[in-house]
Design a protein around this motif. Structure first.
Motif, PDB file in Angstrom:
ATOM      1  N   UNK A  75       0.824  -1.206   0.000  1.00  7.22           N
ATOM      2  CA  UNK A  75       0.000   0.000   0.000  1.00  7.22           C
ATOM      3  C   UNK A  75       0.861   1.259   0.000  1.00  7.22           C
ATOM      4  N   UNK A  76       0.422   2.225  -0.764  1.00 13.85           N
ATOM      5  CA  UNK A  76       1.134   3.495  -0.809  1.00 13.85           C
ATOM      6  C   UNK A  76       2.259   3.541  -1.809  1.00 13.85           C
ATOM      7  N   UNK A  77       2.648   2.413  -2.401  1.00 16.82           N
ATOM      8  CA  UNK A  77       3.729   2.397  -3.392  1.00 16.82           C
ATOM      9  C   UNK A  77       3.144   2.416  -4.790  1.00 16.82           C
ATOM     10  N   UNK A  78       3.737   3.188  -5.646  1.00 11.68           N
ATOM     11  CA  UNK A  78       3.258   3.288  -7.018  1.00 11.68           C
ATOM     12  C   UNK A  78       3.440   1.948  -7.727  1.00 11.68           C
ATOM     13  N   UNK A  79       2.417   1.516  -8.430  1.00 13.91           N
ATOM     14  CA  UNK A  79       2.458   0.233  -9.127  1.00 13.91           C
ATOM     15  C   UNK A  79       3.322   0.347 -10.359  1.00 13.91           C
ATOM     16  N   UNK A  80       4.324  -0.469 -10.454  1.00 13.31           N
ATOM     17  CA  UNK A  80       5.157  -0.522 -11.651  1.00 13.31           C
ATOM     18  C   UNK A  80       5.867  -1.866 -11.685  1.00 13.31           C
ATOM     19  N   UNK A  81       6.218  -2.290 -12.855  1.00  9.29           N
ATOM     20  CA  UNK A  81       6.893  -3.572 -13.031  1.00  9.29           C
ATOM     21  C   UNK A  81       8.377  -3.359 -12.841  1.00  9.29           C
ATOM     22  N   UNK A  82       8.965  -4.085 -11.937  1.00 12.23           N
ATOM     23  CA  UNK A  82      10.401  -4.010 -11.688  1.00 12.23           C
ATOM     24  C   UNK A  82      11.065  -5.279 -12.193  1.00 12.23           C
ATOM     25  N   UNK A  83      12.339  -5.163 -12.489  1.00  9.63           N
ATOM     26  CA  UNK A  83      13.088  -6.338 -12.919  1.00  9.63           C
ATOM     27  C   UNK A  83      13.120  -7.356 -11.794  1.00  9.63           C
ATOM     28  N   UNK A  84      12.753  -8.576 -12.120  1.00  7.75           N
ATOM     29  CA  UNK A  84      12.736  -9.631 -11.121  1.00  7.75           C
ATOM     30  C   UNK A  84      11.342  -9.925 -10.617  1.00  7.75           C
TER      31      UNK A  84
ATOM     32  N   UNK B 118      19.101  -0.632 -13.577  1.00 14.75           N
ATOM     33  CA  UNK B 118      20.201   0.301 -13.360  1.00 14.75           C
ATOM     34  C   UNK B 118      20.308   1.263 -14.528  1.00 14.75           C
ATOM     35  N   UNK B 119      20.779   2.472 -14.290  1.00 15.84           N
ATOM     36  CA  UNK B 119      21.006   3.388 -15.419  1.00 15.84           C
ATOM     37  C   UNK B 119      22.097   2.843 -16.332  1.00 15.84           C
ATOM     38  N   UNK B 120      21.984   3.206 -17.591  1.00 18.78           N
ATOM     39  CA  UNK B 120      22.897   2.691 -18.611  1.00 18.78           C
ATOM     40  C   UNK B 120      23.870   3.781 -19.021  1.00 18.78           C
ATOM     41  N   UNK B 121      25.140   3.416 -19.121  1.00 21.30           N
ATOM     42  CA  UNK B 121      26.163   4.353 -19.562  1.00 21.30           C
ATOM     43  C   UNK B 121      27.007   3.693 -20.641  1.00 21.30           C
ATOM     44  N   UNK B 122      27.602   4.524 -21.497  1.00 26.38           N
ATOM     45  CA  UNK B 122      28.383   4.036 -22.637  1.00 26.38           C
ATOM     46  C   UNK B 122      29.805   4.564 -22.527  1.00 26.38           C
ATOM     47  N   UNK B 123      30.773   3.704 -22.768  1.00 26.06           N
ATOM     48  CA  UNK B 123      32.181   4.081 -22.742  1.00 26.06           C
ATOM     49  C   UNK B 123      32.869   3.567 -23.995  1.00 26.06           C
TER      50      UNK B 123
ATOM     51  N   UNK C 142      30.390  -6.642 -16.117  1.00 20.72           N
ATOM     52  CA  UNK C 142      31.737  -6.306 -16.566  1.00 20.72           C
ATOM     53  C   UNK C 142      32.318  -5.139 -15.781  1.00 20.72           C
ATOM     54  N   UNK C 143      31.483  -4.311 -15.180  1.00 21.16           N
ATOM     55  CA  UNK C 143      31.947  -3.186 -14.369  1.00 21.16           C
ATOM     56  C   UNK C 143      31.491  -3.413 -12.940  1.00 21.16           C
ATOM     57  N   UNK C 144      32.415  -3.458 -11.969  1.00 21.20           N
ATOM     58  CA  UNK C 144      32.016  -3.748 -10.588  1.00 21.20           C
ATOM     59  C   UNK C 144      31.237  -2.629  -9.926  1.00 21.20           C
ATOM     60  N   UNK C 145      31.181  -1.453 -10.537  1.00 22.65           N
ATOM     61  CA  UNK C 145      30.384  -0.365  -9.969  1.00 22.65           C
ATOM     62  C   UNK C 145      28.913  -0.656 -10.213  1.00 22.65           C
ATOM     63  N   UNK C 146      28.204  -1.071  -9.164  1.00 19.68           N
ATOM     64  CA  UNK C 146      26.848  -1.576  -9.309  1.00 19.68           C
ATOM     65  C   UNK C 146      25.821  -0.479  -9.531  1.00 19.68           C
ATOM     66  N   UNK C 147      26.200   0.799  -9.351  1.00 19.17           N
ATOM     67  CA  UNK C 147      25.204   1.843  -9.498  1.00 19.17           C
ATOM     68  C   UNK C 147      24.802   2.073 -10.946  1.00 19.17           C
ATOM     69  N   UNK C 148      25.566   1.556 -11.897  1.00 18.68           N
ATOM     70  CA  UNK C 148      25.224   1.717 -13.300  1.00 18.68           C
ATOM     71  C   UNK C 148      25.751   0.532 -14.099  1.00 18.68           C
ATOM     72  N   UNK C 149      25.124   0.319 -15.247  1.00 18.09           N
ATOM     73  CA  UNK C 149      25.583  -0.706 -16.173  1.00 18.09           C
ATOM     74  C   UNK C 149      26.323  -0.018 -17.308  1.00 18.09           C
ATOM     75  N   UNK C 150      27.512  -0.517 -17.630  1.00 10.57           N
ATOM     76  CA  UNK C 150      28.377   0.142 -18.601  1.00 10.57           C
ATOM     77  C   UNK C 150      28.541  -0.759 -19.820  1.00 10.57           C
ATOM     78  N   UNK C 151      28.226  -0.215 -20.983  1.00 11.33           N
ATOM     79  CA  UNK C 151      28.476  -0.865 -22.260  1.00 11.33           C
ATOM     80  C   UNK C 151      29.630  -0.133 -22.946  1.00 11.33           C
ATOM     81  N   UNK C 152      30.616  -0.869 -23.397  1.00 14.64           N
ATOM     82  CA  UNK C 152      31.792  -0.239 -24.001  1.00 14.64           C
ATOM     83  C   UNK C 152      31.924  -0.648 -25.466  1.00 14.64           C
TER      84      UNK C 152
END
Length: 343
Positions: A90-99, A110-115, A189-199
């Motif tokens: 209750x009180x949480x906005x309904x949305x589909x999350x991964x998992x 996770x946010x996506x970043x490109x390198x 591939x990147x241990x920084x879990x706050x974002x996913x990095x595609x290179x």
């Protein structure tokens, strides 16, 4: 909770048209001691996924997520499977999350970043070497890595690769000097879990490498033989060993099918000097007589200058000088030993 063969209105080629029939299922709570959620609109969101044999719908009705499967072989209006897979508190906005939905992984968490990363290869004393930096920041602080970094919002991928190379090694190359190798997007591939990095990886062939100098987040810059780097001595950060291995393999194919090997030579070179390039990149010996015959029989590969000079060291017979010919592709290709019949 599963309910099979639930009647629901469908419109052909548009999927589910009205989902009010799912609302009674959403109001049926399992006996888990939860309190009823406040009233919500019957349909909160819907996500469609089309496959060859069926369609899948991720439907959120009154804070309850349903996984609906509709087969194309079924009569219109008949749902194969409708499974309640998640209930939002209750009180949480309904949305589909991964998992939340078993088997559904196309929702980014996770946010996506490109390198971009670039492998600069050169020959030093007939040995293939690569330019690497020593990282000065976490993760992998103190380890060797290929030059590279994140792409800015206002630049193209090759521009980002060349900018990072200049900032970290003081090497200035042109866009025509680099070739794209591949893209790498392993989620871990990147241990920084706050974002996913595609290179996106690139490779450059530099015959006369100028002095390198470290900059930005690089503690040092060095030129190390490729054989040592691929043997993890020293070890490379992230998945750069795989990036370097793929870049070297691409260069090995390029010198088979294009005149790229002449980039490692002076404007005028002998066939022995050209053969030394092939042996260094392929990491194998090449028969001198067979190599000479194959090079001279490939149209447009090399052209004779009409001049001669002594080999390096000034000892031996004078060798004929050649320059690169007009060919952009080698036909037949100069295959490495053991792969003559590879297509």
């Amino acid at each position: 909770m599963c309910a099979a063969q639930i009647r629901c209105d469908l419109v052909r080629r548009r999927g589910l048209h009205r989902l009010a029939d799912l609302a009674p299922l959403a109001r049926t709570r399992p006996a888990l001691g939860e309190q009823r959620c406040p009233p919500a609109p019957p349909l909160t969101s819907i996500t469609r996924r089309r496959f060859r044999s069926h369609r899948e719908f991720i439907v959120v009705v009154e804070r309850v997520v349903f996984h609906v499967v509709v087969s194309f072989s079924r009569p219109a209006g008949l749902i194969d499977v409708c499974t309640k897979v998640s209930i939002s508190p209750p009180g949480e906005k309904s949305r589909v999350r991964r998992g939340n939905v078993p088997g559904v992984t196309n929702y980014r968490k996770r946010p996506l970043d490109v390198s971009t990363d670039i492998a600069v290869l050169t020959l030093i004393r007939d040995e293939l070497c690569a330019v690497v930096i020593v990282r000065d920041k976490a993760p992998f602080k103190g380890l060797y890595a290929l030059p590279g970094g994140f792409v800015h919002d206002d630049e193209d991928l090759p521009e980002a690769a060349l900018r990072e190379l200049a900032e970290e090694t003081n090497l200035a190359l042109r866009p025509d000097d680099i070739t794209q190798v591949a893209a790498y997007g392993n989620p871990d591939r990147d241990p920084r879990k706050e974002k996913r990095v595609i290179t996106i990886s690139y490779v450059a062939l530099v015959p006369d490498l100028p002095p390198t100098a470290a900059g930005t987040d690089a503690r040092d810059a060095a030129v190390i033989p490729v054989a040592q780097l691929l043997a993890d001595s020293p070890a490379l950060a992230f998945d750069h060993r795989q990036l370097l291995q793929d870049a070297v393999e691409l260069v090995r194919v390029l010198i088979e099918e294009t005149p790229a090997a002449t980039k490692f030579c002076q404007p005028e070179f002998t066939l022995a000097e050209l053969r030394a390039v092939y042996e260094a990149v392929w990491s194998s010996s090449v028969h001198a007589g067979n190599f000479r015959h194959r090079v001279l029989q490939t149209p447009g590969f090399v052209e004779s200058t009409g001049d001669k000079r002594l080999p390096a060291g000034g000892i031996g017979r004078q060798a004929e000088l050649y320059r690169r010919g007009p060919a952009q592709q080698l036909h037949p290709a100069i295959r490495r030993p053991g792969t003559y019949f590879r297509t």
